[in-house]
Design a protein around this motif. Sequence first.
Motif, PDB file in Angstrom:
ATOM      1  N   LEU A  32       0.848  -1.102  -0.095  1.00  0.00           N
ATOM      2  CA  LEU A  32       0.023  -0.219  -0.290  1.00  0.00           C
ATOM      3  C   LEU A  32       0.814   1.312  -0.114  1.00  0.00           C
ATOM      4  O   LEU A  32       0.422   2.377  -0.550  1.00  0.00           O
ATOM      5  CB  LEU A  32      -0.952  -0.012   1.200  1.00  0.00           C
ATOM      6  CG  LEU A  32      -2.170  -1.309   1.022  1.00  0.00           C
ATOM      7  CD1 LEU A  32      -2.854  -1.246   2.348  1.00  0.00           C
ATOM      8  CD2 LEU A  32      -2.883  -0.845  -0.091  1.00  0.00           C
ATOM      9  N   ALA A  33       1.991   1.222   0.630  1.00  0.00           N
ATOM     10  CA  ALA A  33       3.033   2.316   0.603  1.00  0.00           C
ATOM     11  C   ALA A  33       3.469   2.624  -0.827  1.00  0.00           C
ATOM     12  O   ALA A  33       3.798   3.478  -1.153  1.00  0.00           O
ATOM     13  CB  ALA A  33       3.924   2.036   1.639  1.00  0.00           C
ATOM     14  N   LEU A  66      -7.608   3.971   3.681  1.00  0.00           N
ATOM     15  CA  LEU A  66      -8.611   4.944   3.003  1.00  0.00           C
ATOM     16  C   LEU A  66      -8.828   4.480   1.561  1.00  0.00           C
ATOM     17  O   LEU A  66      -7.990   4.294   0.989  1.00  0.00           O
ATOM     18  CB  LEU A  66      -7.921   6.310   3.072  1.00  0.00           C
ATOM     19  CG  LEU A  66      -8.754   7.541   2.250  1.00  0.00           C
ATOM     20  CD1 LEU A  66      -9.781   7.798   3.353  1.00  0.00           C
ATOM     21  CD2 LEU A  66      -8.068   8.679   2.459  1.00  0.00           C
ATOM     22  N   PHE A  67     -10.316   4.327   1.467  1.00  0.00           N
ATOM     23  CA  PHE A  67     -10.754   3.734   0.237  1.00  0.00           C
ATOM     24  C   PHE A  67     -11.466   4.813  -0.628  1.00  0.00           C
ATOM     25  O   PHE A  67     -12.259   5.751  -0.131  1.00  0.00           O
ATOM     26  CB  PHE A  67     -11.974   2.597   0.407  1.00  0.00           C
ATOM     27  CG  PHE A  67     -11.465   1.394   1.176  1.00  0.00           C
ATOM     28  CD1 PHE A  67     -10.978   0.317   0.452  1.00  0.00           C
ATOM     29  CD2 PHE A  67     -11.113   1.560   2.404  1.00  0.00           C
ATOM     30  CE1 PHE A  67     -10.533  -0.762   0.946  1.00  0.00           C
ATOM     31  CE2 PHE A  67     -10.586   0.381   3.087  1.00  0.00           C
ATOM     32  CZ  PHE A  67     -10.389  -0.641   2.116  1.00  0.00           C
ATOM     33  N   ASP A  68     -10.843   4.970  -2.083  1.00  0.00           N
ATOM     34  CA  ASP A  68     -11.376   6.057  -2.713  1.00  0.00           C
ATOM     35  C   ASP A  68     -12.868   5.582  -3.239  1.00  0.00           C
ATOM     36  O   ASP A  68     -13.296   4.505  -3.020  1.00  0.00           O
ATOM     37  CB  ASP A  68     -10.306   6.373  -3.975  1.00  0.00           C
ATOM     38  CG  ASP A  68     -10.273   5.469  -4.950  1.00  0.00           C
ATOM     39  OD1 ASP A  68     -10.966   4.331  -4.848  1.00  0.00           O
ATOM     40  OD2 ASP A  68      -9.503   5.504  -5.726  1.00  0.00           O
ATOM     41  N   ALA A 126      -5.331   3.452   0.205  1.00  0.00           N
ATOM     42  CA  ALA A 126      -4.286   4.203   0.431  1.00  0.00           C
ATOM     43  C   ALA A 126      -4.009   3.990   2.011  1.00  0.00           C
ATOM     44  O   ALA A 126      -5.008   4.258   2.575  1.00  0.00           O
ATOM     45  CB  ALA A 126      -4.072   5.655   0.064  1.00  0.00           C
ATOM     46  N   LEU A 127      -2.889   4.343   2.453  1.00  0.00           N
ATOM     47  CA  LEU A 127      -2.450   4.151   3.859  1.00  0.00           C
ATOM     48  C   LEU A 127      -2.963   5.775   4.590  1.00  0.00           C
ATOM     49  O   LEU A 127      -2.712   6.659   3.610  1.00  0.00           O
ATOM     50  CB  LEU A 127      -1.042   3.972   4.284  1.00  0.00           C
ATOM     51  CG  LEU A 127      -0.704   2.677   3.957  1.00  0.00           C
ATOM     52  CD1 LEU A 127       0.846   2.430   4.130  1.00  0.00           C
ATOM     53  CD2 LEU A 127      -1.299   1.565   4.749  1.00  0.00           C
ATOM     54  N   CYS A 128      -3.364   5.879   5.571  1.00  0.00           N
ATOM     55  CA  CYS A 128      -3.729   7.071   6.045  1.00  0.00           C
ATOM     56  C   CYS A 128      -3.129   7.132   7.603  1.00  0.00           C
ATOM     57  O   CYS A 128      -3.971   6.820   8.236  1.00  0.00           O
ATOM     58  CB  CYS A 128      -5.216   7.507   5.913  1.00  0.00           C
ATOM     59  SG  CYS A 128      -5.647   9.190   6.385  1.00  0.00           S
ATOM     60  N   PRO A 129      -2.102   7.849   7.860  1.00  0.00           N
ATOM     61  CA  PRO A 129      -1.613   7.587   9.239  1.00  0.00           C
ATOM     62  C   PRO A 129      -2.393   8.479  10.273  1.00  0.00           C
ATOM     63  O   PRO A 129      -3.108   9.542   9.961  1.00  0.00           O
ATOM     64  CB  PRO A 129      -0.137   8.618   9.161  1.00  0.00           C
ATOM     65  CG  PRO A 129       0.192   8.494   7.658  1.00  0.00           C
ATOM     66  CD  PRO A 129      -1.048   8.457   7.051  1.00  0.00           C
ATOM     67  N   MET A 130      -2.668   7.911  11.431  1.00  0.00           N
ATOM     68  CA  MET A 130      -3.740   8.442  12.366  1.00  0.00           C
ATOM     69  C   MET A 130      -3.289   9.839  12.781  1.00  0.00           C
ATOM     70  O   MET A 130      -4.029  10.492  13.306  1.00  0.00           O
ATOM     71  CB  MET A 130      -3.778   7.385  13.505  1.00  0.00           C
ATOM     72  CG  MET A 130      -2.402   7.200  14.260  1.00  0.00           C
ATOM     73  SD  MET A 130      -2.563   6.155  15.614  1.00  0.00           S
ATOM     74  CE  MET A 130      -3.765   6.750  16.856  1.00  0.00           C
TER      75      MET A 130
END
Length: 136
Positions: free
Chosen positions: A37-38, A98-100, A106-110
């Motif tokens: 994912l990254a 995170l889904f489009d 995509a990854l979404c850091p907290m």
Amino acid sequence: MGYYRTLIAVADDCPVDASVVPSGERKTVAALQYEMLAAEPYRLTQEDVLFLIWVRRRPDFGELGENELAALRDEFFSKSRACLRASPLPKRYGFGLLFDGEGRIALCPMESEEYRRIVAGGEGYTVVKAMRTSRR
């Protein structure tokens, strides 16, 4: 199976306060998911990730042709599978998924501003929590 315009938020019992890249000598599911994912945000769907993690852990992965991969994918999804709410990334490592609008991830850091905005109800995303690690 799939999420669209959705954030899988970190689990309530996630042990970290900021995202942590999975590490170690052994390629764990978390490390493999992170690498995928990254490297290519918004390219893979949930189904792609689940199947690729499973098939890449097979000893014969490098020898499989397109037809064999297609047959294995059909076989893999012939049974019910856990979704990415059970992924170690949002459960233990602090990464939201995170889904489009097309179901790509995509990854979404907290700790990111984007994560905070979406969790607060902005951006028009559905927010679902990752599964808890403990039952309490």
